[in-house]
Write an enzyme that holds these catalytic residues in place. Structure first.
Site, PDB file in Angstrom:
ATOM      1  N   CYS A  80      11.681   2.862 -23.320  1.00 23.18           N
ATOM      2  CA  CYS A  80      13.128   2.566 -23.790  1.00 23.18           C
ATOM      3  C   CYS A  80      14.155   3.106 -22.799  1.00 23.18           C
ATOM      4  O   CYS A  80      14.005   2.540 -21.632  1.00 23.18           O
ATOM      5  CB  CYS A  80      13.383   2.930 -25.518  1.00 23.18           C
ATOM      6  SG  CYS A  80      14.512   2.445 -25.953  1.00 23.18           S
ATOM      7  N   HIS A 170       8.486   0.737 -28.226  1.00 26.68           N
ATOM      8  CA  HIS A 170       8.074   1.879 -28.349  1.00 26.68           C
ATOM      9  C   HIS A 170       6.558   1.856 -28.662  1.00 26.68           C
ATOM     10  O   HIS A 170       6.123   1.757 -29.845  1.00 26.68           O
ATOM     11  CB  HIS A 170       8.845   2.397 -29.475  1.00 26.68           C
ATOM     12  CG  HIS A 170      10.268   3.008 -29.169  1.00 26.68           C
ATOM     13  ND1 HIS A 170      10.806   4.159 -28.808  1.00 26.68           N
ATOM     14  CD2 HIS A 170      11.314   1.939 -29.201  1.00 26.68           C
ATOM     15  CE1 HIS A 170      11.939   4.236 -28.677  1.00 26.68           C
ATOM     16  NE2 HIS A 170      12.252   2.855 -29.029  1.00 26.68           N
ATOM     17  N   GLU A 172       4.633   4.422 -29.326  1.00 30.46           N
ATOM     18  CA  GLU A 172       4.566   5.297 -30.107  1.00 30.46           C
ATOM     19  C   GLU A 172       4.703   5.318 -31.522  1.00 30.46           C
ATOM     20  O   GLU A 172       4.110   5.990 -32.190  1.00 30.46           O
ATOM     21  CB  GLU A 172       5.093   6.765 -29.592  1.00 30.46           C
ATOM     22  CG  GLU A 172       6.753   6.739 -29.974  1.00 30.46           C
ATOM     23  CD  GLU A 172       7.503   5.815 -29.020  1.00 30.46           C
ATOM     24  OE1 GLU A 172       6.917   5.090 -28.259  1.00 30.46           O
ATOM     25  OE2 GLU A 172       8.610   6.187 -28.683  1.00 30.46           O
ATOM     26  N   SER A 224       6.195  27.159 -51.407  1.00 32.93           N
ATOM     27  CA  SER A 224       6.486  26.401 -52.320  1.00 32.93           C
ATOM     28  C   SER A 224       5.404  25.831 -53.314  1.00 32.93           C
ATOM     29  O   SER A 224       5.127  25.205 -54.350  1.00 32.93           O
ATOM     30  CB  SER A 224       7.197  24.992 -51.836  1.00 32.93           C
ATOM     31  OG  SER A 224       6.206  24.246 -51.066  1.00 32.93           O
ATOM     32  N   GLY A 226       3.362  23.411 -51.623  1.00 33.58           N
ATOM     33  CA  GLY A 226       3.013  22.064 -50.943  1.00 33.58           C
ATOM     34  C   GLY A 226       1.980  22.517 -49.837  1.00 33.58           C
ATOM     35  O   GLY A 226       1.631  23.496 -49.528  1.00 33.58           O
ATOM     36  N   VAL A 227       1.690  21.078 -49.240  1.00 33.62           N
ATOM     37  CA  VAL A 227       0.542  21.288 -48.217  1.00 33.62           C
ATOM     38  C   VAL A 227       0.968  22.238 -47.118  1.00 33.62           C
ATOM     39  O   VAL A 227       0.121  23.107 -46.772  1.00 33.62           O
ATOM     40  CB  VAL A 227       0.337  19.775 -47.603  1.00 33.62           C
ATOM     41  CG1 VAL A 227      -0.998  20.058 -46.709  1.00 33.62           C
ATOM     42  CG2 VAL A 227       0.119  18.868 -48.690  1.00 33.62           C
ATOM     43  N   ASP A 228       2.333  22.099 -46.475  1.00 29.36           N
ATOM     44  CA  ASP A 228       2.611  22.908 -45.364  1.00 29.36           C
ATOM     45  C   ASP A 228       2.575  24.261 -45.701  1.00 29.36           C
ATOM     46  O   ASP A 228       2.012  25.014 -44.988  1.00 29.36           O
ATOM     47  CB  ASP A 228       4.095  22.260 -45.008  1.00 29.36           C
ATOM     48  CG  ASP A 228       4.198  20.834 -44.897  1.00 29.36           C
ATOM     49  OD1 ASP A 228       3.153  20.320 -44.610  1.00 29.36           O
ATOM     50  OD2 ASP A 228       5.243  20.183 -44.731  1.00 29.36           O
ATOM     51  N   THR A 230       1.053  26.001 -48.114  1.00 33.46           N
ATOM     52  CA  THR A 230      -0.029  26.472 -48.373  1.00 33.46           C
ATOM     53  C   THR A 230      -0.836  26.790 -47.278  1.00 33.46           C
ATOM     54  O   THR A 230      -1.862  27.815 -46.820  1.00 33.46           O
ATOM     55  CB  THR A 230      -0.785  25.660 -49.862  1.00 33.46           C
ATOM     56  OG1 THR A 230       0.086  25.304 -50.347  1.00 33.46           O
ATOM     57  CG2 THR A 230      -2.026  26.540 -49.928  1.00 33.46           C
TER      58      THR A 230
END
Ligand code: XMP
Length: 603
Positions: A80, A170, A172, A224, A226-228, A230
């Protein structure tokens, strides 16, 4: 360099970091460098990729980077904006043209190695306002784009002798169907990289980095559940030892049904219980959010309240010397305008200014900051976390607060021609449509927008509605979302109601959300759907109810782009029945908006 590595020059497009991720998925290391980096920094890399940029106007015409980069004997691929920079540098011409936005067909010309193994026609993703109108001498036009019956030149250019390649599209983003193959041809075949980098390798490197950053200090992490957060907690426990990791879970009153209790039980069960602390901050968050309508203000209040409670707890527990640890992942940073040139789409709770200052002062450790959710999940599996945790739907830090749309009760102003254009478009399809008098956050061409949704109803398939939505986004000004009525009642008169975050609204949303989550699990769809927010919009419709319920099922891989996930009709009718029975509901609609132009969350 131990591994063959690609340098990605970040000119500030929303997708710059995605390029690096896609390359790492080929098991090749990729690093992000700023355009100002000294040219000497690029030596040793096996290849260079120049990213896109939010817009040319936000960027100096000449570009503030050293053009000596083009003298390096290293293959370069420009995407781009990067493609246009290559064209300009070698004597081609770039001009302001009509914006091309969305899917396009790339038709190949000649036989360029960067397209090895691909069909003569490929679906690619465009998002640009400028284009290369003259191919530089010595370069070949190796692809054109076909759109609306026209042929747009120089969609891909190459000079194999120099090892210079440029794509207007793009590769990606996931919407370029064979984009990964194109990147692979560049990285493996043209740059000759060995594929020897893995997430296990990341784990080793992250371990070293963490030890060095912590330098004997303990860390204090807000979890929290959540996945991140934990995965982050477990990683920190493994690297630093459980005794050096202090965890704080704050119940902000904005969690899902039963979530805070489950989080506490889970972390305790994972050997991280000794230093696990819990604070019930629900009243405090609710009070702070009282009367606030603006989404960015809500986000700032939530981020700051987390930080205040964290600091008070650190003082109470005598943990002031600890470093703050966060499970921040890359989209949190990029959407908050966290790279030099990126626009602020939304301020994520872990990126409020006070925390950014602490990051700059070296007081924060964020071991996942360069990863996307897919990679965090891979890491979670590598760390031995159970499947149900690793595959839990993402849930935003500000929780249900950003799924309770707030309003002053006044209808936002609209361009006069918006309603007219909408009327014409819906009539062509034989359905009805109405601009709703509220606003939600979205992202258009890498920039934040805060615009109105359109409600559609009528007797056509959901697919047809989705196609209509795509036209509405192109042609009706000031619209960034479309929702389709599944309540069956349509909508003649709408009245926006003044509403903010309250206990009553939270309780109603919690119930509606629990109904949706239960139905997804029962239908075996929980894992196929990336995320399915339920949103309450304070609207009275034709004298009925106080809240319009929005269901937003999306499929995505990295949350940077999203498609609508088609829920089966049986599930939708179950949802309609159960949610309408909750009382005070004015209608129920399905969000059929891609990202862009809508974001996944409404605020
Ligand atoms: P949007 O709404 O921008 O969201 O398409 C992209 C992804 O990020 C999540 N999200 C957040 N996560 N803190 C978080 O930890 C936040 O403040 C936040 N805001 C959005 C969102 O749920 C989606 O998965």
């Amino acid at each position: 360099m131990e591994h063959d590595t690609i340098a990605v020059v970040d000119f500030g497009g929303q997708y710059a970091h995605l390029i690096a991720t896609k390359i790492r998925r080929l098991h090749v290391l990729a690093e992000i460098l700023q355009p100002e980096a000294d040219v000497g920094r690029f030596i040793g890399y096996k290849g260079i990729i120049l990213s896109g940029s939010p817009s040319l106007s936000s960027y100096d015409e000449e570009g503030d980077y050293d053009k000596a980069i083009f003298d390096l004997p290293i293959p370069i691929l420009g995407l781009c904006f990067g493609h246009q920079e290559i064209a300009k540098h070698y004597g081609g011409k770039v001009e302001h043209t009509r914006r091309e936005y969305g899917p396009a067909t790339l038709e190949l010309r000649g036989d360029c190695p960067i397209f090895k193994g691909l069909a003569r026609r490929e679906t690619v993703w465009m998002s640009h306002g400028d284009a290369v109108t003259l191919c530089p001498e010595g370069f070949q036009e190796v692809g054109v784009s076909l759109r609306n019956g026209g042929v747009h030149p120089n969609a891909a250019i190459a000079n194999n002798l120099l090892g210079r390649y440029g794509f207007q599209f793009h590769p990606e983003v996931d919407n370029t169907v064979h984009g990964e193959e194109m990147l692979k041809n560049f990285v493996i075949n043209i740059c000759g990289c060995r594929q020897d980098w893995t997430i296990g390798e990341f784990l080793e490197e992250a371990t070293e980095r963490l030890k060095e950053q912590a330098r004997g200090r303990d860390v204090f992490l807000l979890v929290s559940g959540g996945v991140d957060s934990t995965v982050c907690a477990v990683l920190l426990g493994r690297v630093l030892g459980a005794e050096r990791v202090h965890l704080l879970h704050v119940d902000n009153g904005l969690m899902r049904k039963g979530e805070s209790e489950a989080v506490a039980a889970e972390l305790r069960g994972r050997g991280l219980g000794k230093n696990f602390h819990f604070v019930d901050g629900s009243e405090r968050f609710l009070t702070a959010l009282g009367g606030v309508v603006d989404p960015e203000k809500k986000r700032a209040i939530i981020g700051n309240t987390f930080l205040e409670i964290f600091q008070e707890e650190a003082a109470r527990l005598k943990l002031e010397d600890c470093l703050l640890a966060q499970g921040t992942i890359y989209p949190d940073t990029i959407e908050t305008g966290g790279t030099k040139r990126a626009d602020v789409i939304k301020t994520h709770h872990n990126r409020v200014p006070a925390i950014r200052k602490m990051v700059e002062a070296g007081l924060v450790v964020e071991p996942l900051a360069n990863l996307y959710k897919v990679e965090v999940r891979e890491l979670g599996e590598e760390l031995g976390l159970p499947e149900d945790l690793v595959w839990r739907h993402p849930f935003p830090g500000p929780g249900l607060a950003i799924r309770l749309l707030c309003s002053s009760g006044e209808a936002p102003r609209t361009e006069a021609r918006a309603a007219e254009t909408l009327e014409k478009l819906v009539a062509e399809v034989g359905v009805d449509g109405k601009l709703l008098p509220v606003r939600s956050v979205g992202v258009k061409a890498d920039l934040r927008c805060y615009e109105r949704p359109v409600m559609l109803w009528g007797d056509v398939s959901l697919e047809r509605f989705e196609k209509l939505a795509a036209r509405i986004f192109q042609e009706v000004p000031g619209v960034n979302r479309c929702v389709v009525d599944i309540g069956g009642k349509g909508c003649k008169e709408t009245k926006p109601l003044a509403a903010t975050v309250t206990k009553e609204r939270l309780a109603l949303l919690r119930e509606a959300d629990a109904i949706v989550m239960e139905a997804l699990r029962r239908h075996g769809l929980y894992r196929s759907v990336w995320q399915c927010p339920t949103v309450l919009v304070p609207l009275e419709i034709d004298g009925r109810g106080k809240e319009l319920v929005v269901i937003r099922p999306v499929s995505s891989k990295r949350a940077m782009t999203a498609m609508v996930f088609p829920l089966p009709p049986q599930l939708l009718s179950e949802l309609r029945e159960k949610i309408m029975a909750l009382g005070d509901i004015s209608g129920i609609v399905l969000d059929v908006t891609t990202k862009p132009p809508g974001t996944i969350e409404w605020e």
